[in-house]
Design an enzyme around this catalytic site. Structure first.
Site, PDB file in Angstrom:
ATOM      1  N   GLU A  25       0.814  -1.211   0.000  1.00 39.13           N
ATOM      2  CA  GLU A  25       0.000   0.000   0.000  1.00 39.13           C
ATOM      3  C   GLU A  25       0.853   1.269   0.000  1.00 39.13           C
ATOM      4  OE1 GLU A  25      -4.006  -1.753   2.035  1.00 39.13           O
ATOM      5  OE2 GLU A  25      -2.560  -0.844   3.377  1.00 39.13           O
ATOM      6  N   CYS A  85       3.417   8.448   1.418  1.00 42.00           N
ATOM      7  CA  CYS A  85       3.949   7.439   2.338  1.00 42.00           C
ATOM      8  C   CYS A  85       4.176   6.157   1.523  1.00 42.00           C
ATOM      9  CB  CYS A  85       2.927   7.226   3.455  1.00 42.00           C
ATOM     10  SG  CYS A  85       3.406   5.962   4.627  1.00 42.00           S
ATOM     11  N   CYS A 131       7.070  -7.379   6.758  1.00 44.20           N
ATOM     12  CA  CYS A 131       8.226  -6.865   7.503  1.00 44.20           C
ATOM     13  C   CYS A 131       8.700  -7.949   8.459  1.00 44.20           C
ATOM     14  CB  CYS A 131       7.839  -5.610   8.274  1.00 44.20           C
ATOM     15  SG  CYS A 131       9.244  -4.877   9.157  1.00 44.20           S
ATOM     16  N   CYS A 133       6.959  -5.917  14.943  1.00 43.45           N
ATOM     17  CA  CYS A 133       6.545  -5.130  16.111  1.00 43.45           C
ATOM     18  C   CYS A 133       5.128  -5.532  16.526  1.00 43.45           C
ATOM     19  CB  CYS A 133       6.593  -3.642  15.804  1.00 43.45           C
ATOM     20  SG  CYS A 133       8.248  -3.097  15.367  1.00 43.45           S
ATOM     21  N   CYS A 174       2.031  -3.465  15.180  1.00 52.54           N
ATOM     22  CA  CYS A 174       2.009  -3.101  13.758  1.00 52.54           C
ATOM     23  C   CYS A 174       1.380  -4.205  12.923  1.00 52.54           C
ATOM     24  CB  CYS A 174       3.424  -2.814  13.274  1.00 52.54           C
ATOM     25  SG  CYS A 174       3.529  -2.544  11.497  1.00 52.54           S
ATOM     26  N   CYS A 211      -1.304   5.242  10.036  1.00 55.85           N
ATOM     27  CA  CYS A 211      -0.067   4.535  10.397  1.00 55.85           C
ATOM     28  C   CYS A 211      -0.364   3.160  10.943  1.00 55.85           C
ATOM     29  CB  CYS A 211       0.651   5.245  11.529  1.00 55.85           C
ATOM     30  SG  CYS A 211       1.310   6.784  11.075  1.00 55.85           S
TER      31      CYS A 211
HETATM   32  N1  SAH Z   1       9.558   0.119   9.641  1.00 57.82           N
HETATM   33  C1  SAH Z   1       9.700   1.514   9.826  1.00 57.82           C
HETATM   34  C2  SAH Z   1       8.788   2.339   8.948  1.00 57.82           C
HETATM   35  C3  SAH Z   1       7.392   1.850   8.747  1.00 57.82           C
HETATM   36  S1  SAH Z   1       6.336   1.930  10.146  1.00 57.82           S
HETATM   37  C4  SAH Z   1       9.526   1.877  11.283  1.00 57.82           C
HETATM   38  O1  SAH Z   1       9.085   1.043  12.061  1.00 57.82           O
HETATM   39  O2  SAH Z   1       9.867   2.993  11.627  1.00 57.82           O
HETATM   40  C5  SAH Z   1       6.015   3.675  10.263  1.00 57.82           C
HETATM   41  C6  SAH Z   1       5.560   4.132  11.630  1.00 57.82           C
HETATM   42  O3  SAH Z   1       4.251   3.634  11.927  1.00 57.82           O
HETATM   43  C7  SAH Z   1       6.475   3.648  12.738  1.00 57.82           C
HETATM   44  O4  SAH Z   1       6.791   4.673  13.633  1.00 57.82           O
HETATM   45  C8  SAH Z   1       5.598   2.626  13.418  1.00 57.82           C
HETATM   46  O5  SAH Z   1       5.997   2.463  14.741  1.00 57.82           O
HETATM   47  C9  SAH Z   1       4.244   3.200  13.269  1.00 57.82           C
HETATM   48  N2  SAH Z   1       3.183   2.223  13.494  1.00 57.82           N
HETATM   49  C10 SAH Z   1       3.198   0.920  13.194  1.00 57.82           C
HETATM   50  N3  SAH Z   1       2.039   0.346  13.547  1.00 57.82           N
HETATM   51  C11 SAH Z   1       1.264   1.308  14.082  1.00 57.82           C
HETATM   52  C12 SAH Z   1      -0.064   1.342  14.603  1.00 57.82           C
HETATM   53  N4  SAH Z   1      -0.832   0.253  14.632  1.00 57.82           N
HETATM   54  N5  SAH Z   1      -0.536   2.514  15.054  1.00 57.82           N
HETATM   55  C13 SAH Z   1       0.213   3.624  14.991  1.00 57.82           C
HETATM   56  N6  SAH Z   1       1.460   3.659  14.509  1.00 57.82           N
HETATM   57  C14 SAH Z   1       1.984   2.517  14.052  1.00 57.82           C
HETATM   58 FE1  SF4 Z   2       8.188  -3.384  10.555  1.00 60.26          FE
HETATM   59 FE2  SF4 Z   2       5.877  -2.391  11.390  1.00 60.26          FE
HETATM   60 FE3  SF4 Z   2       7.920  -2.628  13.092  1.00 60.26          FE
HETATM   61 FE4  SF4 Z   2       8.017  -0.776  11.153  1.00 60.26          FE
HETATM   62  S1  SF4 Z   2       6.568  -0.836  12.859  1.00 60.26           S
HETATM   63  S2  SF4 Z   2       9.619  -2.194  11.775  1.00 60.26           S
HETATM   64  S3  SF4 Z   2       6.903  -1.859   9.519  1.00 60.26           S
HETATM   65  S4  SF4 Z   2       6.856  -4.312  12.072  1.00 60.26           S
END
Ligand code: SAH
Ligand code: SF4
Length: 382
Positions: free
Chosen positions: A91, A104, A111, A115, A118, A344
């Site tokens: 996306e 974005c 990934c 996390c 996420c 996000c």
């Molecule tokens: N992998 C990179 C970039 C992609 S994620 C990273 O982790 O920085 C981009 C941002 O979205 C990151 O700061 C991540 O922590 C945030 N993010 C991921 N899942 C989220 C969620 N469910 N709600 C709000 N922010 C989220």
């Molecule tokens: Fe990967 Fe999502 Fe963690 Fe960013 S926030 S590093 S996209 S798992």
């Protein structure tokens, strides 16, 4: 097999032109046709030398991503779902604001960092995107938007590598893509308006500082290793103090004089005032050593499989106040496009997890979201 010209930065394109027996400078013309004018056909490149125009279709192609669906939010945010083949979809989101247009971009299908909060992370990892697939998102979006908004000027002024994936775990493909975004013959973006967001791949932060310093956002999410280990598993490899050292080193090269720390606000997990105070403590000594930072608090965008909740707005405000009172510039991210799941962490795409790690969670997610996804997919409209 022809090469996709979206895979090349300007230097790469010059080498390609030389390989065809053409002068290097022809690459500039070709590059401008591709990225500034959004040409999709070689025939349309009228001022290119005829000899080159004849050779191009035999040696090269210009292939953007395949659009699966497009959703436009009430606030003007647009989300595109692209087919990456092999069952993967990614996306891309466009966020219009008064004074800027931000794109974005995704860097991977899925990934591997995984996390907890996420949605992409829950799906596991399928594969890295190529340079053409990263850049193709911008190429498509910029030229689509110019037509859509009937604008001849550039529409996208800012780019954030904050879509699906960890960009610094796909460094080889990322680097040429960043160069094209910055190139005056390409998209001509300022280094300050191009942000790479990372969960903290320390060695690659050092590489980026030397190869292509752009604005850096670091996803912090916790003030201690024990908590961060549980939220961002990569922390076990690159713990907090190492990460903060890398941030300080990065600043010596960065186009901005601060690092943006992203902090996803999770109810009862990392949003207590004691966590904010611990962050202040953690950063106090570092600031003296030259680590200037800003905080961007991101209200958690929930998805069922996470089992997590978003912090209460009052808690987010109270947390922000502790940081601000300690002199740390702190903003709370506005949620955009949440009516189309474009916020996000909601960028789920649809990936085939090839590691097996996310497979179980992925299946659960699909079961839960399939009807919504199908409903969404039935309203394409390019
Ligand atoms: N992998 C990179 C970039 C992609 S994620 C990273 O982790 O920085 C981009 C941002 O979205 C990151 O700061 C991540 O922590 C945030 N993010 C991921 N899942 C989220 C969620 N469910 N709600 C709000 N922010 C989220
Ligand atoms: Fe990967 Fe999502 Fe963690 Fe960013 S926030 S590093 S996209 S798992």
């Amino acid at each position: 097999m022809t090469v996709n010209l979206l895979d090349y930065d300007l230097e790469g394109l010059a080498v390609f032109c030389e390989g065809l027996g053409e002068k290097r400078y022809r690459a500039v013309q070709l590059f401008r046709w591709i990225h500034q004018k959004g040409a999709t056909q070689f025939d349309a490149m009228t001022d290119l030398a005829k000899s080159l125009r004849q050779k191009l279709p035999l040696a090269a192609r210009l292939t953007g991503p395949v659009l699966l669906s497009q959703h436009i939010s009430a606030d003007g945010t647009i989300k595109w779902l692209f087919d990456m083949g092999g069952g993967d979809a990614i996306e891309t989101v466009f966020i219009p604001e008064e004074d800027r247009g931000t794109l974005c971009i995704s860097s991977q299908a899925g990934c591997a960092v995984g996390c907890r909060f996420c949605s992409t992370g829950h799906q596991g990892f399928s594969r890295n995107l190529s340079t053409a697939e990263i850049l193709g998102q911008l190429w498509f979006a910029e030229h689509f938007l110019r037509r859509h908004l009937q604008q001849s000027e550039r529409v996208i002024s800012n780019i954030v590598m904050m879509g699906m994936g960890e960009p610094l775990q796909n460094y080889a493909a990322l680097l040429p893509a960043l160069r094209v975004m910055l190139d005056d013959h390409g998209y001509g973006l300022s280094r300050r308006r191009l942000t790479v967001s990372t969960s903290g791949v320390v060695p690659m932060m050092d590489r980026l500082a030397l190869d292509c310093p752009v604005a850096l956002a670091v996803s912090l999410h916790a003030p201690s290793d024990s908590l961060r280990d549980s939220l961002v598993p990569l922390n076990k490899k690159y713990p907090l103090l190492e990460l903060l050292d890398a941030c300080t080193r990065y600043l010596a090269h960065a186009p901005r004089d601060f690092i943006t720390f992203e902090y996803c606000m999770l109810d009862g997990v990392n949003d207590q005032l004691s966590h904010a105070q611990a962050l202040v403590q953690l950063l106090r000594q570092r600031t003296k050593q030259g680590l200037t930072c800003k905080f961007n608090l991101i209200p958690f965008n929930p998805f069922p499989a996470s089992g997590l909740l978003c912090s209460k707005p009052a808690q987010v405000q109270a947390f922000a106040k502790v940081l601000s009172d300690a002199g740390i510039v702190t903003t709370v991210r506005k949620t955009r496009g949440d009516d189309i799941d474009a916020a996000c962490g909601q960028l789920a795409g649809d990936v085939q997890d090839r590691t097996g790690v996310g497979q179980r969670m992925f299946r659960q997610r699909r079961l839960m979201t399939a009807p919504a996804a199908e409903a969404a997919m039935s309203v394409p409209g390019a």
